[in-house]
Write a protein that holds these residues in place. Sequence first.
Motif, PDB file in Angstrom:
ATOM      1  N   ILE A 136      16.234  15.436   4.860  1.00  7.84           N
ATOM      2  CA  ILE A 136      17.564  14.850   5.005  1.00  7.84           C
ATOM      3  C   ILE A 136      18.615  15.940   5.209  1.00  7.84           C
ATOM      4  CG2 ILE A 136      19.372  13.593   3.784  1.00  7.84           C
ATOM      5  CD1 ILE A 136      17.171  11.884   2.531  1.00  7.84           C
ATOM      6  N   TRP A 137      18.566  17.011   4.363  1.00 12.20           N
ATOM      7  CA  TRP A 137      19.617  18.013   4.493  1.00 12.20           C
ATOM      8  C   TRP A 137      19.400  18.961   5.679  1.00 12.20           C
ATOM      9  CZ3 TRP A 137      18.050  19.909  -0.953  1.00 12.20           C
ATOM     10  CH2 TRP A 137      17.101  20.925  -0.894  1.00 12.20           C
ATOM     11  N   THR A 138      18.303  18.763   6.391  1.00 11.81           N
ATOM     12  CA  THR A 138      18.123  19.487   7.654  1.00 11.81           C
ATOM     13  C   THR A 138      18.570  18.653   8.848  1.00 11.81           C
ATOM     14  OG1 THR A 138      16.242  20.701   6.737  1.00 11.81           O
ATOM     15  CG2 THR A 138      16.456  20.658   9.139  1.00 11.81           C
ATOM     16  N   ILE A 139      18.286  17.360   8.806  1.00 15.44           N
ATOM     17  CA  ILE A 139      18.589  16.483   9.941  1.00 15.44           C
ATOM     18  C   ILE A 139      20.074  16.124   9.976  1.00 15.44           C
ATOM     19  CG2 ILE A 139      18.195  14.193  10.920  1.00 15.44           C
ATOM     20  CD1 ILE A 139      15.319  14.395  10.054  1.00 15.44           C
ATOM     21  N   LEU A 140      20.674  15.831   8.823  1.00 12.68           N
ATOM     22  CA  LEU A 140      22.073  15.403   8.818  1.00 12.68           C
ATOM     23  C   LEU A 140      23.031  16.448   9.412  1.00 12.68           C
ATOM     24  CD1 LEU A 140      22.584  13.401   5.498  1.00 12.68           C
ATOM     25  CD2 LEU A 140      22.479  12.558   7.845  1.00 12.68           C
ATOM     26  N   PRO A 141      22.934  17.737   9.037  1.00 12.26           N
ATOM     27  CA  PRO A 141      23.826  18.710   9.701  1.00 12.26           C
ATOM     28  C   PRO A 141      23.587  18.818  11.204  1.00 12.26           C
ATOM     29  CG  PRO A 141      22.933  19.630   7.677  1.00 12.26           C
ATOM     30  CD  PRO A 141      22.196  18.369   7.932  1.00 12.26           C
ATOM     31  N   TYR A 174      21.569  16.562 -14.333  1.00 13.27           N
ATOM     32  CA  TYR A 174      20.400  16.225 -13.526  1.00 13.27           C
ATOM     33  C   TYR A 174      19.317  17.281 -13.765  1.00 13.27           C
ATOM     34  CZ  TYR A 174      23.452  13.014 -10.994  1.00 13.27           C
ATOM     35  OH  TYR A 174      24.303  11.996 -10.672  1.00 13.27           O
ATOM     36  N   ASN A 175      18.186  16.868 -14.285  1.00 12.04           N
ATOM     37  CA  ASN A 175      17.045  17.784 -14.419  1.00 12.04           C
ATOM     38  C   ASN A 175      15.745  17.005 -14.324  1.00 12.04           C
ATOM     39  OD1 ASN A 175      16.715  16.572 -16.970  1.00 12.04           O
ATOM     40  ND2 ASN A 175      18.005  18.147 -17.928  1.00 12.04           N
ATOM     41  N   HIS A 176      14.721  17.689 -13.909  1.00  4.90           N
ATOM     42  CA  HIS A 176      13.403  17.078 -13.754  1.00  4.90           C
ATOM     43  C   HIS A 176      12.372  18.182 -13.979  1.00  4.90           C
ATOM     44  CE1 HIS A 176      10.035  14.765 -12.416  1.00  4.90           C
ATOM     45  NE2 HIS A 176      10.797  13.753 -11.993  1.00  4.90           N
ATOM     46  N   ARG A 177      11.708  18.125 -15.118  1.00  9.02           N
ATOM     47  CA  ARG A 177      10.805  19.212 -15.467  1.00  9.02           C
ATOM     48  C   ARG A 177       9.598  19.306 -14.549  1.00  9.02           C
ATOM     49  NH1 ARG A 177       8.935  18.971 -21.451  1.00  9.02           N
ATOM     50  NH2 ARG A 177       8.517  16.822 -20.839  1.00  9.02           N
ATOM     51  N   PHE A 178       9.209  18.194 -13.957  1.00  6.40           N
ATOM     52  CA  PHE A 178       7.978  18.184 -13.159  1.00  6.40           C
ATOM     53  C   PHE A 178       8.245  18.168 -11.652  1.00  6.40           C
ATOM     54  CE2 PHE A 178       7.208  15.950 -17.178  1.00  6.40           C
ATOM     55  CZ  PHE A 178       6.248  16.781 -17.729  1.00  6.40           C
ATOM     56  N   LEU A 179       9.491  18.390 -11.246  1.00  6.92           N
ATOM     57  CA  LEU A 179       9.831  18.399  -9.824  1.00  6.92           C
ATOM     58  C   LEU A 179       9.502  19.774  -9.232  1.00  6.92           C
ATOM     59  CD1 LEU A 179      11.085  16.931  -7.407  1.00  6.92           C
ATOM     60  CD2 LEU A 179      13.291  17.867  -8.078  1.00  6.92           C
ATOM     61  N   LEU A 180       8.522  19.832  -8.378  1.00 10.02           N
ATOM     62  CA  LEU A 180       8.109  21.077  -7.748  1.00 10.02           C
ATOM     63  C   LEU A 180       8.481  21.136  -6.273  1.00 10.02           C
ATOM     64  CD1 LEU A 180       4.560  21.481  -9.386  1.00 10.02           C
ATOM     65  CD2 LEU A 180       6.727  22.508 -10.098  1.00 10.02           C
ATOM     66  N   GLU A 181       8.595  20.019  -5.625  1.00  8.71           N
ATOM     67  CA  GLU A 181       8.922  19.983  -4.206  1.00  8.71           C
ATOM     68  C   GLU A 181       9.590  18.662  -3.872  1.00  8.71           C
ATOM     69  OE1 GLU A 181       4.516  18.427  -2.722  1.00  8.71           O
ATOM     70  OE2 GLU A 181       5.171  20.467  -2.255  1.00  8.71           O
ATOM     71  N   GLY A 182      10.338  18.638  -2.781  1.00  5.68           N
ATOM     72  CA  GLY A 182      10.996  17.406  -2.352  1.00  5.68           C
ATOM     73  C   GLY A 182      11.118  17.386  -0.843  1.00  5.68           C
ATOM     74  N   HIS A 183      10.044  16.949  -0.194  1.00  4.98           N
ATOM     75  CA  HIS A 183      10.037  16.950   1.273  1.00  4.98           C
ATOM     76  C   HIS A 183      11.114  16.028   1.847  1.00  4.98           C
ATOM     77  CE1 HIS A 183       6.528  19.460   1.518  1.00  4.98           C
ATOM     78  NE2 HIS A 183       5.818  18.637   0.730  1.00  4.98           N
ATOM     79  N   MET A 184      11.348  14.920   1.175  1.00  2.93           N
ATOM     80  CA  MET A 184      12.305  13.946   1.707  1.00  2.93           C
ATOM     81  C   MET A 184      13.722  14.515   1.723  1.00  2.93           C
ATOM     82  SD  MET A 184      12.885  11.070   3.062  1.00  2.93           S
ATOM     83  CE  MET A 184      11.342  10.211   2.798  1.00  2.93           C
ATOM     84  N   ILE A 185      14.147  15.086   0.582  1.00  2.00           N
ATOM     85  CA  ILE A 185      15.510  15.607   0.536  1.00  2.00           C
ATOM     86  C   ILE A 185      15.668  16.809   1.460  1.00  2.00           C
ATOM     87  CG2 ILE A 185      15.052  17.122  -1.426  1.00  2.00           C
ATOM     88  CD1 ILE A 185      18.266  15.138  -0.662  1.00  2.00           C
ATOM     89  N   GLU A 186      14.629  17.623   1.610  1.00  2.43           N
ATOM     90  CA  GLU A 186      14.701  18.755   2.532  1.00  2.43           C
ATOM     91  C   GLU A 186      14.825  18.278   3.979  1.00  2.43           C
ATOM     92  OE1 GLU A 186      11.352  21.220   1.842  1.00  2.43           O
ATOM     93  OE2 GLU A 186      12.057  21.922  -0.126  1.00  2.43           O
TER      94      GLU A 186
END
Length: 226
Positions: A64-69, A50-62
């Motif tokens: 998700i991994w804050t709300i689920l725990p 898994y790689n993404h050269r242009f991925l600088l931020e990901g508000h959605m995944i952040e």
Amino acid sequence: MATWKSLMFLDGSSFLLEQLSFFHDHALLILMMITCTVAYIMTNLIFNKYNHRFLLEGHMIETIWTILPALTLIFIALPSLKLIYMIDEIRNPLITIKTIGHQWYWTYEYSDFNNIEFDSYMMPINEMKPFHFRLLEVDNRTVLPYLSPIRVLTSSTDVIHSWTIPSSGVKIDASPGRLNQMSFTLNRTGMFYGQCSEICGANHSFMPIAIESISNMSFLKWVNSN
């Protein structure tokens, strides 16, 4: 009573241990879901690139991994708090017994009845009868009626002891100079054993507790005979 092949909790002799077992299964189910999810993600990371050269931020995944725990902790905390209040609550007990720890035996006082007080020592091996359990049988059993709310008051005369009945989910410290209390209700007749769960000295392992749960009529006969 626990044996060498016991893998899970003892068969509950009180409603309290039943609720403790339910909470254990509830928490274990959540932990298994988390373990399987993490194992699945780690497996994917190992076998896939898994790689993404242009991925600088990901508000959605952040998010998700804050709300689920947080949601997971809520699902664990709410039943836990309910169980804590259930253990601490004293609901109009019908019988109150006082348990006093000594080195190394117990003294019992039935506060609701006159002149019922006795010491409970571990029974020597040479005095044991058939079907008695070594290191668990006592000369004077604690007799209690089943399906009756019981309040236990504990204290100690020397060091800290702990009055524990595993099959009933009861564990309460007996501290010198203090009076602790706990309530429970036996849901069936039978013999239930326990031991002091506090390291209280050289003979710590020789402070057994034997509770004999009987019917109300049999309990009244026992009271009248004492």
